[in-house]
Design a protein around this motif. Structure first.
Motif, PDB file in Angstrom:
ATOM      1  N   PHE A  48       0.854  -1.190   0.000  1.00 58.10           N
ATOM      2  CA  PHE A  48       0.000   0.000   0.000  1.00 58.10           C
ATOM      3  C   PHE A  48       0.883   1.231   0.000  1.00 58.10           C
ATOM      4  CE2 PHE A  48      -2.113   3.420   2.352  1.00 58.10           C
ATOM      5  CZ  PHE A  48      -3.264   3.578   1.599  1.00 58.10           C
ATOM      6  N   VAL A  49       0.565   2.187  -0.883  1.00 60.32           N
ATOM      7  CA  VAL A  49       1.338   3.423  -0.978  1.00 60.32           C
ATOM      8  C   VAL A  49       0.677   4.507  -0.134  1.00 60.32           C
ATOM      9  CG1 VAL A  49       2.314   5.162  -2.519  1.00 60.32           C
ATOM     10  CG2 VAL A  49       2.034   2.808  -3.329  1.00 60.32           C
ATOM     11  N   ALA A  50       1.386   4.974   0.877  1.00 58.08           N
ATOM     12  CA  ALA A  50       0.820   5.954   1.811  1.00 58.08           C
ATOM     13  C   ALA A  50       0.959   7.378   1.284  1.00 58.08           C
ATOM     14  CB  ALA A  50       1.491   5.818   3.173  1.00 58.08           C
ATOM     15  N   CYS A  51       0.346   7.632   0.152  1.00 57.70           N
ATOM     16  CA  CYS A  51       0.318   8.983  -0.415  1.00 57.70           C
ATOM     17  C   CYS A  51      -0.879   9.097  -1.342  1.00 57.70           C
ATOM     18  CB  CYS A  51       1.602   9.277  -1.184  1.00 57.70           C
ATOM     19  SG  CYS A  51       1.653  10.959  -1.894  1.00 57.70           S
ATOM     20  N   ASN A  52      -1.588  10.204  -1.229  1.00 56.16           N
ATOM     21  CA  ASN A  52      -2.759  10.443  -2.080  1.00 56.16           C
ATOM     22  C   ASN A  52      -2.628  11.785  -2.803  1.00 56.16           C
ATOM     23  OD1 ASN A  52      -5.189   9.533  -3.124  1.00 56.16           O
ATOM     24  ND2 ASN A  52      -6.422  10.556  -1.561  1.00 56.16           N
ATOM     25  N   GLY A 105       6.111  12.953   0.141  1.00 53.43           N
ATOM     26  CA  GLY A 105       5.181  12.399  -0.837  1.00 53.43           C
ATOM     27  C   GLY A 105       5.823  11.601  -1.953  1.00 53.43           C
ATOM     28  N   CYS A 106       4.972  10.902  -2.698  1.00 49.98           N
ATOM     29  CA  CYS A 106       5.405  10.088  -3.832  1.00 49.98           C
ATOM     30  C   CYS A 106       5.986  10.987  -4.926  1.00 49.98           C
ATOM     31  CB  CYS A 106       4.217   9.300  -4.381  1.00 49.98           C
ATOM     32  SG  CYS A 106       4.595   8.285  -5.817  1.00 49.98           S
ATOM     33  N   LEU A 107       7.127  10.583  -5.466  1.00 49.02           N
ATOM     34  CA  LEU A 107       7.793  11.362  -6.503  1.00 49.02           C
ATOM     35  C   LEU A 107       7.266  11.040  -7.898  1.00 49.02           C
ATOM     36  CD1 LEU A 107      11.401  11.123  -5.050  1.00 49.02           C
ATOM     37  CD2 LEU A 107       9.945  13.144  -5.100  1.00 49.02           C
ATOM     38  N   GLY A 108       6.620   9.904  -8.052  1.00 45.72           N
ATOM     39  CA  GLY A 108       5.893   9.598  -9.278  1.00 45.72           C
ATOM     40  C   GLY A 108       6.695   9.137 -10.480  1.00 45.72           C
ATOM     41  N   PHE A 109       7.994   8.830 -10.301  1.00 50.92           N
ATOM     42  CA  PHE A 109       8.792   8.375 -11.438  1.00 50.92           C
ATOM     43  C   PHE A 109       8.707   6.861 -11.658  1.00 50.92           C
ATOM     44  CE2 PHE A 109      10.920  12.462 -10.535  1.00 50.92           C
ATOM     45  CZ  PHE A 109      10.818  13.032 -11.802  1.00 50.92           C
ATOM     46  N   GLY A 110       8.132   6.164 -10.712  1.00 50.86           N
ATOM     47  CA  GLY A 110       7.848   4.753 -10.921  1.00 50.86           C
ATOM     48  C   GLY A 110       8.980   3.776 -10.690  1.00 50.86           C
ATOM     49  N   VAL A 151      -4.371   5.028   6.083  1.00 50.21           N
ATOM     50  CA  VAL A 151      -4.035   6.451   5.977  1.00 50.21           C
ATOM     51  C   VAL A 151      -3.050   6.643   4.837  1.00 50.21           C
ATOM     52  CG1 VAL A 151      -3.129   8.472   7.172  1.00 50.21           C
ATOM     53  CG2 VAL A 151      -4.407   6.732   8.445  1.00 50.21           C
ATOM     54  N   ALA A 152      -3.474   7.344   3.803  1.00 49.62           N
ATOM     55  CA  ALA A 152      -2.633   7.568   2.625  1.00 49.62           C
ATOM     56  C   ALA A 152      -1.835   8.852   2.780  1.00 49.62           C
ATOM     57  CB  ALA A 152      -3.491   7.612   1.363  1.00 49.62           C
ATOM     58  N   CYS A 153      -1.036   8.910   3.822  1.00 47.08           N
ATOM     59  CA  CYS A 153      -0.203  10.088   4.072  1.00 47.08           C
ATOM     60  C   CYS A 153       0.894   9.715   5.046  1.00 47.08           C
ATOM     61  CB  CYS A 153      -1.031  11.233   4.645  1.00 47.08           C
ATOM     62  SG  CYS A 153      -0.079  12.751   4.953  1.00 47.08           S
ATOM     63  N   ARG A 154       2.088  10.254   4.809  1.00 49.68           N
ATOM     64  CA  ARG A 154       3.222  10.044   5.703  1.00 49.68           C
ATOM     65  C   ARG A 154       3.869  11.367   6.099  1.00 49.68           C
ATOM     66  NH1 ARG A 154       5.892   4.989   5.404  1.00 49.68           N
ATOM     67  NH2 ARG A 154       4.364   3.387   5.905  1.00 49.68           N
ATOM     68  N   ASN A 155       3.180  12.470   5.880  1.00 49.86           N
ATOM     69  CA  ASN A 155       3.752  13.778   6.189  1.00 49.86           C
ATOM     70  C   ASN A 155       3.843  13.956   7.699  1.00 49.86           C
ATOM     71  OD1 ASN A 155       4.225  16.622   6.556  1.00 49.86           O
ATOM     72  ND2 ASN A 155       3.605  16.911   4.429  1.00 49.86           N
ATOM     73  N   CYS A 184      -7.807  11.761   3.263  1.00 52.92           N
ATOM     74  CA  CYS A 184      -6.523  11.057   3.235  1.00 52.92           C
ATOM     75  C   CYS A 184      -6.636   9.649   3.802  1.00 52.92           C
ATOM     76  CB  CYS A 184      -5.448  11.851   3.971  1.00 52.92           C
ATOM     77  SG  CYS A 184      -5.674  11.993   5.741  1.00 52.92           S
ATOM     78  N   ILE A 185      -7.841   9.239   4.167  1.00 54.26           N
ATOM     79  CA  ILE A 185      -8.061   7.870   4.617  1.00 54.26           C
ATOM     80  C   ILE A 185      -8.860   7.145   3.536  1.00 54.26           C
ATOM     81  CG2 ILE A 185      -8.960   6.375   6.429  1.00 54.26           C
ATOM     82  CD1 ILE A 185      -8.690   8.628   8.381  1.00 54.26           C
ATOM     83  N   VAL A 186      -8.320   6.066   3.033  1.00 51.60           N
ATOM     84  CA  VAL A 186      -8.933   5.340   1.923  1.00 51.60           C
ATOM     85  C   VAL A 186      -8.985   3.854   2.242  1.00 51.60           C
ATOM     86  CG1 VAL A 186      -8.097   7.029   0.244  1.00 51.60           C
ATOM     87  CG2 VAL A 186      -6.707   5.027   0.764  1.00 51.60           C
ATOM     88  N   LYS A 187      -9.734   3.113   1.447  1.00 50.33           N
ATOM     89  CA  LYS A 187      -9.787   1.667   1.628  1.00 50.33           C
ATOM     90  C   LYS A 187      -8.580   1.012   0.948  1.00 50.33           C
ATOM     91  CE  LYS A 187     -14.782   1.006   2.144  1.00 50.33           C
ATOM     92  NZ  LYS A 187     -14.648   0.451   3.514  1.00 50.33           N
ATOM     93  N   VAL A 188      -8.045  -0.021   1.584  1.00 54.21           N
ATOM     94  CA  VAL A 188      -6.921  -0.742   0.995  1.00 54.21           C
ATOM     95  C   VAL A 188      -7.369  -1.488  -0.242  1.00 54.21           C
ATOM     96  CG1 VAL A 188      -5.233  -2.580   1.363  1.00 54.21           C
ATOM     97  CG2 VAL A 188      -5.751  -0.995   3.227  1.00 54.21           C
ATOM     98  N   LEU A 189      -8.493  -2.194  -0.136  1.00 57.64           N
ATOM     99  CA  LEU A 189      -9.009  -2.967  -1.256  1.00 57.64           C
ATOM    100  C   LEU A 189      -9.958  -2.096  -2.050  1.00 57.64           C
ATOM    101  CD1 LEU A 189      -9.146  -5.651  -2.723  1.00 57.64           C
ATOM    102  CD2 LEU A 189     -11.023  -6.321  -1.233  1.00 57.64           C
ATOM    103  N   LYS A 190      -9.501  -1.681  -3.209  1.00 58.53           N
ATOM    104  CA  LYS A 190     -10.327  -0.826  -4.061  1.00 58.53           C
ATOM    105  C   LYS A 190     -10.152  -1.235  -5.504  1.00 58.53           C
ATOM    106  CE  LYS A 190      -6.718   2.709  -3.802  1.00 58.53           C
ATOM    107  NZ  LYS A 190      -6.409   4.101  -3.468  1.00 58.53           N
ATOM    108  N   LYS A 191     -10.695  -0.488  -6.405  1.00 62.03           N
ATOM    109  CA  LYS A 191     -10.635  -0.830  -7.818  1.00 62.03           C
ATOM    110  C   LYS A 191      -9.184  -0.974  -8.275  1.00 62.03           C
ATOM    111  CE  LYS A 191     -12.269   0.799 -12.332  1.00 62.03           C
ATOM    112  NZ  LYS A 191     -12.974   1.877 -13.063  1.00 62.03           N
ATOM    113  N   ALA A 192      -8.950  -1.980  -9.107  1.00 60.53           N
ATOM    114  CA  ALA A 192      -7.595  -2.236  -9.585  1.00 60.53           C
ATOM    115  C   ALA A 192      -7.027  -1.015 -10.297  1.00 60.53           C
ATOM    116  CB  ALA A 192      -7.610  -3.423 -10.564  1.00 60.53           C
ATOM    117  N   ALA A 193      -5.727  -0.829 -10.144  1.00 60.97           N
ATOM    118  CA  ALA A 193      -5.067   0.327 -10.738  1.00 60.97           C
ATOM    119  C   ALA A 193      -5.073   0.231 -12.255  1.00 60.97           C
ATOM    120  CB  ALA A 193      -3.628   0.413 -10.227  1.00 60.97           C
ATOM    121  N   VAL A 194      -5.138   1.370 -12.891  1.00 61.02           N
ATOM    122  CA  VAL A 194      -5.099   1.450 -14.344  1.00 61.02           C
ATOM    123  C   VAL A 194      -3.959   2.366 -14.730  1.00 61.02           C
ATOM    124  CG1 VAL A 194      -6.339   2.105 -16.422  1.00 61.02           C
ATOM    125  CG2 VAL A 194      -7.581   1.129 -14.509  1.00 61.02           C
TER     126      VAL A 194
END
Length: 271
Positions: free
Chosen positions: A103-107, A141-146, A197-201, A259-269
């Motif tokens: 799980f990536v803790a950033c939204n 936060g996530c830098l987004g370069f993958g 919690v999708a945040c680590r700040n 910033c609080i989301v469900k872990v199990l959600k729609k598959a990433a696209v």
């Protein structure tokens, strides 16, 4: 001539002997008793310290197992073999492994957080992080370069709107994405309808508001709303105890920052 060599040598040898005896005595006096059961359990664990079990690495999980306060089915990287070995050692039933996923803790997706500079270097998270923590206004936060996307051999991670996202149904718990993230944003979570919690700040609320629309501001509304007492505030970030969480979703409803989301959600696209 010979005496001038032997006497200093004897003195040095004597001092070494005295120091050795002193260290041996100190070791005996200050020796910490070893919990043999804990040591035996620790030897069975993979030593990755991923936190998927919910404890502070393999040492913390081994201690909890030895104390009888943890289930023997929480080590996802160890799989069925480690689970069975631990169960046999402790003399408990080999329960089914609790499914977990990264799980990536950033939204902080595009438009929700800003950039502090125009980064022109190598297009990797590792390289960007070496330049003042990266281009994002949020240093956590996530830098987004993958880098995590490249590390995953199972097509379970994609960058969506500038933020890495894991498809929990494809994740096999290999932990390669965790190792690849220079921000340490990725951890293992149980695959349930439980929120995360999708945040680590780690900054205080006022500072977070200025740089991110979806960062945790430690308002404590989630803490007060949780009927199971599963949420606490640690280092200016809300933390959910999955062993206590009852998946009610009340914390998601009251969070003003989303910033609080469900872990199990729609598959990433792929973006």
């Amino acid at each position: 001539m010979l005496e001038s060599i032997l006497i200093p040598a004897a003195i040095v040898a004597g001092l070494g002997l005295i120091a050795g005896v002193g260290l041996s005595i100190a070791t005996i006096i200050f020796q910490v008793p070893v919990n043999e059961k804990e040591a035996a359990v620790r030897a069975l664990l993979p030593g990755i310290n991923c936190g998927a079990c919910g404890y502070s690495g393999c040492d913390g999980y081994a201690k909890a197992l030895a104390d009888g306060t943890a289930a023997a089915n929480l080590c996802a990287p160890g799989g069925a073999e480690v689970r069975q070995q631990i169960s046999a050692l402790l003399g408990v039933a080999a329960d089914e492994l609790r499914p977990t996923a990264a799980f990536v803790a950033c939204n902080g997706r595009c438009g929700l957080t800003g950039q502090k500079m125009d980064y022109q270097g190598a297009a990797t998270c590792y390289a960007a992080n070496q330049v003042f923590g990266g281009q994002q206004s949020c240093q956590y936060g996530c830098l987004g370069f993958g880098d995590c996307v490249k590390a995953c051999a199972y097509d379970a991670v994609h960058v969506v709107d500038g933020v890495a996202e894991v498809d929990p149904l494809k994740c096999v718990g290999c932990l390669q994405c965790i190792a690849a993230c220079p921000k340490q944003l990725i951890s293992m979570k149980p695959i349930t309808n439980a929120p995360a919690v999708a945040c680590r700040n780690l900054d205080k609320g006022g500072a977070v508001r200025k740089i991110c629309e979806v960062g945790c501001i430690t308002c404590s509304r989630c803490v007060k709303a949780c009927p199971a007492g599963a949420i606490t505030i640690e280092d200016n970030v809300a933390v959910i105890d999955f062993d206590k969480c009852i998946d009610c979703g009340d914390c998601i409803t009251v969070c003003p920052q989303d910033c609080i989301v469900k872990v199990l959600k729609k598959a990433a696209v792929t973006a």
